[in-house]
Design a protein around this motif. Structure first.
Motif, PDB file in Angstrom:
ATOM      1  N   ARG A 159       0.837  -1.201   0.000  1.00 15.63           N
ATOM      2  CA  ARG A 159       0.000   0.000   0.000  1.00 15.63           C
ATOM      3  C   ARG A 159       0.879   1.262   0.000  1.00 15.63           C
ATOM      4  NH1 ARG A 159      -5.395   1.281   2.557  1.00 15.63           N
ATOM      5  NH2 ARG A 159      -5.423  -0.841   3.363  1.00 15.63           N
ATOM      6  N   ALA A 160       2.026   1.204   0.664  1.00 13.23           N
ATOM      7  CA  ALA A 160       2.927   2.354   0.692  1.00 13.23           C
ATOM      8  C   ALA A 160       3.389   2.726  -0.719  1.00 13.23           C
ATOM      9  CB  ALA A 160       4.140   2.059   1.581  1.00 13.23           C
ATOM     10  N   ASP A 161       3.626   1.726  -1.570  1.00  9.09           N
ATOM     11  CA  ASP A 161       4.037   1.999  -2.953  1.00  9.09           C
ATOM     12  C   ASP A 161       2.893   2.658  -3.723  1.00  9.09           C
ATOM     13  OD1 ASP A 161       6.533   0.763  -2.513  1.00  9.09           O
ATOM     14  OD2 ASP A 161       5.635  -1.203  -2.873  1.00  9.09           O
ATOM     15  N   LEU A 162       1.665   2.156  -3.507  1.00 12.62           N
ATOM     16  CA  LEU A 162       0.502   2.754  -4.153  1.00 12.62           C
ATOM     17  C   LEU A 162       0.312   4.192  -3.695  1.00 12.62           C
ATOM     18  CD1 LEU A 162      -2.185   2.693  -5.749  1.00 12.62           C
ATOM     19  CD2 LEU A 162      -3.244   1.674  -3.722  1.00 12.62           C
ATOM     20  N   ASP A 163       0.426   4.428  -2.387  1.00 11.32           N
ATOM     21  CA  ASP A 163       0.259   5.790  -1.864  1.00 11.32           C
ATOM     22  C   ASP A 163       1.291   6.744  -2.449  1.00 11.32           C
ATOM     23  OD1 ASP A 163      -1.864   4.968  -0.332  1.00 11.32           O
ATOM     24  OD2 ASP A 163      -0.713   4.735   1.516  1.00 11.32           O
ATOM     25  N   GLU A 164       2.503   6.248  -2.651  1.00 11.03           N
ATOM     26  CA  GLU A 164       3.550   7.093  -3.225  1.00 11.03           C
ATOM     27  C   GLU A 164       3.219   7.443  -4.672  1.00 11.03           C
ATOM     28  OE1 GLU A 164       6.741   9.500  -3.472  1.00 11.03           O
ATOM     29  OE2 GLU A 164       5.962   8.513  -1.663  1.00 11.03           O
ATOM     30  N   ASP A 165       2.723   6.471  -5.445  1.00 13.53           N
ATOM     31  CA  ASP A 165       2.331   6.745  -6.828  1.00 13.53           C
ATOM     32  C   ASP A 165       1.176   7.750  -6.886  1.00 13.53           C
ATOM     33  OD1 ASP A 165       4.237   5.046  -7.739  1.00 13.53           O
ATOM     34  OD2 ASP A 165       2.878   3.400  -8.249  1.00 13.53           O
ATOM     35  N   LEU A 166       0.215   7.624  -5.943  1.00  3.40           N
ATOM     36  CA  LEU A 166      -0.915   8.554  -5.908  1.00  3.40           C
ATOM     37  C   LEU A 166      -0.447   9.954  -5.516  1.00  3.40           C
ATOM     38  CD1 LEU A 166      -3.598   6.303  -4.182  1.00  3.40           C
ATOM     39  CD2 LEU A 166      -3.492   6.944  -6.592  1.00  3.40           C
ATOM     40  N   LYS A 167       0.517  10.019  -4.629  1.00  4.26           N
ATOM     41  CA  LYS A 167       1.069  11.310  -4.221  1.00  4.26           C
ATOM     42  C   LYS A 167       1.733  12.011  -5.401  1.00  4.26           C
ATOM     43  CE  LYS A 167       4.212  13.370  -0.815  1.00  4.26           C
ATOM     44  NZ  LYS A 167       5.158  13.076   0.316  1.00  4.26           N
ATOM     45  N   VAL A 168       2.503  11.262  -6.176  1.00  3.98           N
ATOM     46  CA  VAL A 168       3.158  11.837  -7.358  1.00  3.98           C
ATOM     47  C   VAL A 168       2.110  12.271  -8.381  1.00  3.98           C
ATOM     48  CG1 VAL A 168       4.652  11.283  -9.318  1.00  3.98           C
ATOM     49  CG2 VAL A 168       5.269  10.501  -7.019  1.00  3.98           C
ATOM     50  N   LEU A 169       1.073  11.459  -8.542  1.00  2.00           N
ATOM     51  CA  LEU A 169       0.024  11.756  -9.512  1.00  2.00           C
ATOM     52  C   LEU A 169      -0.728  13.042  -9.161  1.00  2.00           C
ATOM     53  CD1 LEU A 169      -1.298  10.548 -12.056  1.00  2.00           C
ATOM     54  CD2 LEU A 169      -2.918   9.370 -10.549  1.00  2.00           C
ATOM     55  N   GLY A 170      -0.913  13.296  -7.863  1.00  2.00           N
ATOM     56  CA  GLY A 170      -1.681  14.463  -7.454  1.00  2.00           C
ATOM     57  C   GLY A 170      -0.870  15.722  -7.248  1.00  2.00           C
ATOM     58  N   ALA A 171       0.456  15.628  -7.356  1.00  2.00           N
ATOM     59  CA  ALA A 171       1.310  16.793  -7.085  1.00  2.00           C
ATOM     60  C   ALA A 171       1.019  17.930  -8.061  1.00  2.00           C
ATOM     61  CB  ALA A 171       2.778  16.382  -7.165  1.00  2.00           C
ATOM     62  N   GLY A 172       0.702  19.101  -7.524  1.00  2.00           N
ATOM     63  CA  GLY A 172       0.512  20.298  -8.334  1.00  2.00           C
ATOM     64  C   GLY A 172      -0.803  20.358  -9.087  1.00  2.00           C
ATOM     65  N   ARG A 173      -1.700  19.402  -8.902  1.00  2.00           N
ATOM     66  CA  ARG A 173      -2.977  19.403  -9.626  1.00  2.00           C
ATOM     67  C   ARG A 173      -3.995  20.271  -8.899  1.00  2.00           C
ATOM     68  NH1 ARG A 173      -3.943  14.702 -13.313  1.00  2.00           N
ATOM     69  NH2 ARG A 173      -6.062  15.552 -13.290  1.00  2.00           N
ATOM     70  N   PRO A 174      -4.697  21.148  -9.606  1.00  2.00           N
ATOM     71  CA  PRO A 174      -5.742  21.948  -8.960  1.00  2.00           C
ATOM     72  C   PRO A 174      -6.936  21.100  -8.516  1.00  2.00           C
ATOM     73  CG  PRO A 174      -5.762  22.296 -11.339  1.00  2.00           C
ATOM     74  CD  PRO A 174      -4.533  21.495 -11.028  1.00  2.00           C
ATOM     75  N   ASP A 175      -7.110  19.928  -9.128  1.00  2.00           N
ATOM     76  CA  ASP A 175      -8.228  19.056  -8.764  1.00  2.00           C
ATOM     77  C   ASP A 175      -7.774  17.909  -7.864  1.00  2.00           C
ATOM     78  OD1 ASP A 175      -6.702  17.722 -10.611  1.00  2.00           O
ATOM     79  OD2 ASP A 175      -8.385  17.052 -11.859  1.00  2.00           O
ATOM     80  N   PHE A 176      -6.786  18.182  -6.995  1.00  2.98           N
ATOM     81  CA  PHE A 176      -6.221  17.110  -6.177  1.00  2.98           C
ATOM     82  C   PHE A 176      -7.258  16.503  -5.231  1.00  2.98           C
ATOM     83  CE2 PHE A 176      -5.896  20.767  -3.454  1.00  2.98           C
ATOM     84  CZ  PHE A 176      -6.041  20.278  -2.162  1.00  2.98           C
ATOM     85  N   LYS A 177      -8.267  17.296  -4.795  1.00  2.62           N
ATOM     86  CA  LYS A 177      -9.285  16.738  -3.896  1.00  2.62           C
ATOM     87  C   LYS A 177     -10.179  15.748  -4.632  1.00  2.62           C
ATOM     88  CE  LYS A 177     -11.352  18.943  -0.621  1.00  2.62           C
ATOM     89  NZ  LYS A 177     -12.116  19.895   0.218  1.00  2.62           N
ATOM     90  N   VAL A 178     -10.432  16.021  -5.899  1.00  2.26           N
ATOM     91  CA  VAL A 178     -11.200  15.061  -6.702  1.00  2.26           C
ATOM     92  C   VAL A 178     -10.405  13.772  -6.845  1.00  2.26           C
ATOM     93  CG1 VAL A 178     -12.207  14.604  -8.963  1.00  2.26           C
ATOM     94  CG2 VAL A 178     -12.423  16.881  -7.946  1.00  2.26           C
ATOM     95  N   LEU A 179      -9.116  13.909  -7.150  1.00  2.00           N
ATOM     96  CA  LEU A 179      -8.245  12.747  -7.295  1.00  2.00           C
ATOM     97  C   LEU A 179      -8.203  11.942  -6.003  1.00  2.00           C
ATOM     98  CD1 LEU A 179      -4.829  12.557  -9.043  1.00  2.00           C
ATOM     99  CD2 LEU A 179      -5.008  11.763  -6.691  1.00  2.00           C
ATOM    100  N   ARG A 180      -8.022  12.618  -4.883  1.00  2.49           N
ATOM    101  CA  ARG A 180      -7.935  11.920  -3.600  1.00  2.49           C
ATOM    102  C   ARG A 180      -9.259  11.242  -3.259  1.00  2.49           C
ATOM    103  NH1 ARG A 180      -6.164  15.896   0.858  1.00  2.49           N
ATOM    104  NH2 ARG A 180      -6.571  14.016   2.104  1.00  2.49           N
ATOM    105  N   GLY A 181     -10.368  11.902  -3.602  1.00  2.43           N
ATOM    106  CA  GLY A 181     -11.673  11.311  -3.344  1.00  2.43           C
ATOM    107  C   GLY A 181     -11.886  10.045  -4.148  1.00  2.43           C
ATOM    108  N   MET A 182     -11.548  10.090  -5.439  1.00  2.00           N
ATOM    109  CA  MET A 182     -11.666   8.885  -6.279  1.00  2.00           C
ATOM    110  C   MET A 182     -10.756   7.782  -5.767  1.00  2.00           C
ATOM    111  SD  MET A 182     -11.883  10.220 -10.201  1.00  2.00           S
ATOM    112  CE  MET A 182     -13.275  11.161 -10.829  1.00  2.00           C
TER     113      MET A 182
END
Length: 414
Positions: free
Chosen positions: A46-69
């Motif tokens: 899960r730590a590897d997945l969380d790291e990939d999600l963190k990189v994916l959401g970096a600098g995105r204005p819609d990061f809350k949508v991404l985190r919610g999904m």
């Protein structure tokens, strides 16, 4: 459900409007990217997945949508399990025990792990690396993504929309649900859902003009706790399977948000069956229990002039309604209702028999399992004797038909 920090809504004139996503190419691409990210992490921590999600959401204005999904995929489509070849708690116990016998040194760690591996290899051979991997494998971030059921991108967007509406209901302290004129089966379905999710309500109306259901919320019933709000939130996806309804909820304002008007004492939230939300719950089954389905199957094998009907009108009663399980209709016009009372809580039994008495209906056959302790529940069924059918394991339709014949011996009503 989404945590509070991932809810997105606005308030206009005291009315809450949850954020909704349109299936634009950009939103569909975001959903697709998230789904592919989870698939790429199958077999990883899960730590590897969380790291990939963190990189994916970096600098995105819609990061809350991404985190919610991502939250919905993590909790609704993913299975995480403890990896490794040994029980982490046993590994930790053995390693800590051995570590106390060795003075601190650079070689201490490798020596302890090797000794622990030899000691724990009774069922299968373990290496020092296996022991090191198992030490904390049961911690959430060290668990392995072992299965992932990917939704379609459109379905993920629809699930995110619904989760926002569910989050609003989480703070409801009263709710009024109007069931417009509808098929009897839809009324029955709706009221059975409220019972299934443990919602307390009062019912007014009739099948012709519709019903109004008033439900109490978490603040009024449980002193501000969220247990009942959670039940309301879980109820919403089930409600979406019912047609023709309007919902109005009264909410407690969020005081933790700087933009909330401090003069707001309450908020309103409204939904209708035409708002386009999509349920992720499976379609309801035709029968509510094995008792009902088994009775229906056995009845179908009989040669009789009686017909077993599933679609039954509701019977209004002061303070509620009766939802008969079946109607027995004879080809000559005679008919009776059938209510099957299987295993349930004492308070349910008391209310069930109280409503049957209040209805004043003498055409309801009451089938009761002998496994129920009615006396302990404070229920006296003696006034139903002529209409009572006791059963043990299965309900015999021939016994029910015998009672139906006796109750309608004078023929169909004029």
């Amino acid at each position: 459900m989404l945590p509070t920090e991932l809810l997105m809504f606005r308030v206009k004139g005291g009315v809450v409007e949850p954020r909704r996503l349109k299936p634009t190419p950009g939103n569909l691409q975001l959903a697709e990217t998230l789904i592919r990210t989870f698939e790429a992490n199958l077999g990883k921590r899960r730590a590897d997945l969380d790291e990939d999600l963190k990189v994916l959401g970096a600098g995105r204005p819609d990061f809350k949508v991404l985190r919610g999904m991502a939250h919905l995929l993590t909790n609704g489509s993913s299975t995480f399990e403890t990896g490794g070849h040994a029980e982490p708690s046993l590994v930790r116990e053995k390693v800590f025990e051995l570590a106390q016998a060795h003075p601190p040194s650079r070689l201490r760690r490798d020596l302890v792990l090797e000794q622990a591996a030899r000691s724990l290899s009774s069922e299968r051979p373990l290496s020092a690396e296996d022991v090191a991997a198992a030490l904390y494998a049961d911690l959430p971030d060290q668990q392995t993504l072992t299965a992932f059921d990917p939704p379609e991108p459109q379905a993920l967007i629809e699930r995110w929309d619904l989760a926002q509406a569910q989050g609003v209901l989480y703070r409801a302290y009263s709710l009024i649900l109007t069931a417009r004129p509808n098929e009897p089966a839809r009324y029955k379905q709706l009221l059975k859902y409220t019972r299934f999710f443990g919602l307390m309500l009062t019912v007014e109306g009739d099948p012709v003009h519709g019903f109004t259901l008033t439900l109490d919320g978490p603040t009024s019933l449980f002193g501000g706790t969220t247990r009942y709000g959670l039940a309301l939130s879980k109820f919403l996806p089930a409600l979406l399977h019912v047609t023709k309804w309007d919902l109005t909820a009264t909410l407690k304002p969020r005081r933790d948000l700087a933009w909330v008007d401090p003069k707001d004492e309450e908020w309103q939230f409204g939904l209708t069956s035409e708002d386009g939300y999509v349920s992720h719950y499976p379609e309801p089954k035709e029968h509510d229990s094995a008792l009902e389905s088994g009775f229906s199957e056995r009845f179908a094998k009989l040669e009789t002039a009686w017909k077993l009907e599933r679609e039954v009108d509701l019977v209004p009663v002061p303070g509620g309604v009766i939802l008969p399980d079946f109607r027995l209709a004879h080809e000559d016009g005679r008919s009776v209702l059938v209510e099957i009372v299987g295993y349930w809580r004492p308070e349910y039994l008391r209310k069930k028999f109280d409503l049957l008495r209040k209805s004043g209906r003498q055409d309801v056959i009451v089938c009761v399992s002998e496994r129920l302790n009615l006396e302990r529940a404070g229920v006296d069924p003696s006034d139903f004797d002529e209409r009572l059918v006791w059963f043990k394991g299965v309900l015999n339709p021939k016994e029910v038909l015998a009672v139906a014949e006796r109750l309608t011996a004078e023929g169909p009503p004029p």
